[in-house]
Design a protein around this motif. Structure first.
Motif: not given
Length: 341
Positions: A37-44
């Motif tokens: 999910q490179e386009d929508g990558f999200d993480g903390t």
């Protein structure tokens, strides 16, 4: 001129790069991070330091974290990680084994060797990173538990160790930000001890200890004891510490021997003192019995006399007076009231 799609893709790639850099800094090891999910990558990612322990809290979309053989060769890292899966499922591979991690599972990852940890869905996970050299377990024992899911539910014999450790680690991560540095130092040592116990518990019935490795370690233990017989502080604890193994594992090494660790130390001290007592020398040069006892690490002449009589059936004074030849070994096994020297 860039299109909107190109700008979005670049933004996603930048996020992954930032997340990878933060992960490398937290683990003190070079890692590879990939995602579908490179386009929508999200993480903390959040890191807390408790002495030498690093508590890393991760939350992200599906992502794969790995250290390839090339990365390991290029970037050495003295680190061991305990992973606590909170949400989502993950696939762990290391040392020729693979396992699925479910919520509540623990896993041990050795950063000194290649591994892969792939999150199959959005996840939450805690990683507890310790320097590898603080663990009192032999390398073969540690290797026997990597690439496995250490679950409180799956195996009744081992589950007790994981059932006790997992909640503790979870609470530690939740409260890490409020723990004073002085307390953090103590907790880091406690986590290292608990992890050593966890590894021992899961390695008990795993036939991953090559006989040659065990024999080599046992031979090293015997040599160490012989070199330090004169040290009154020689105990199973000091022997284990010198070999970077747990006392429990040291006693397991001696399960196939004729005596315990402490019993062997006493027997060797008695044997060497017996040689001193019968060694030919002019009367003026002969050491006193008290001097012989002190030379071979006995805390007192009375302790020496009891150990000597238990081994040879006579007191040190009687032994010297008889001028007895030293036998190959004690006439009877040295009595042992416990596993201390």
């Amino acid at each position: 001129m860039q299109t909107d799609d190109e700008r979005t893709a670049r933004t996603g790639a930048d996020r992954i790069a930032v997340w990878r850099d933060a992960t490398e800094c937290a683990l003190a090891a070079a890692v590879r991070v990939t995602t579908r999910q490179e386009d929508g990558f999200d993480g903390t990612l959040d890191v807390r330091h408790l002495g030498y322990l690093r508590v890393v809290s991760l939350e992200a979309v599906p992502v794969r974290l790995s250290r390839t053989p090339r990365l390991v060769a290029r970037d050495s890292a003295d680190g061991v990680v305990v992973a606590l899966q909170l949400d989502g499922t993950a696939a762990l591979t290391q040392d020729g084994r693979s396992a699925s991690l479910l919520p509540g599972d623990l896993a041990v990852i050795d950063l000194r060797r290649p591994f892969s940890l792939e999150q199959r869905e959005s996840f939450r996970q805690r990683l507890f990173r310790l320097p590898g050299h603080v663990l009192n377990v032999p390398p073969a024992t540690l290797t026997s538990v990597t690439g496995r899911a250490l679950s409180p539910e799956r195996r009744s014999r081992d589950g007790g160790a994981a059932a006790a450790l997992a909640p503790f680690l979870g609470r530690l991560a939740d409260r890490a930000a409020r723990i004073a540095p002085s307390v953090g130092d103590v907790l880091a040592g406690a986590v290292a001890d608990l992890l050593s116990g966890l590894v021992d518990a899961y390695a008990d019935d795993v036939d991953d200890h090559p006989g040659a490795a065990r024999d080599h370690l046992l031979a090293s233990v015997y040599r160490y004891i012989d070199r330090h017989l004169a040290d009154p502080g020689l105990t199973p604890e000091t022997v284990a510490r010198a070999h970077r193994i747990s006392v429990r594992y040291l006693h397991r090494l001696f399960e196939g021997e004729e005596t315990t660790v402490g019993g062997h130390i006493r027997r060797r001290r008695v044997e060497e003192s017996g040689k001193d007592l019968t060694r030919p020398a002019p009367d003026r040069d002969r050491p006193t019995i008290a001097a012989v006892a002190l030379r071979w690490g006995f805390p007192s002449p009375a302790h020496f006399s009891r150990a000597f009589r238990a081994a040879y059936g006579r007191s040190p004074r009687e032994w010297r007076a008889a001028g007895a030849a030293v036998p190959v070994g004690p006439a009877a096994p040295v009595a042992s009231a416990g596993r201390t020297a």
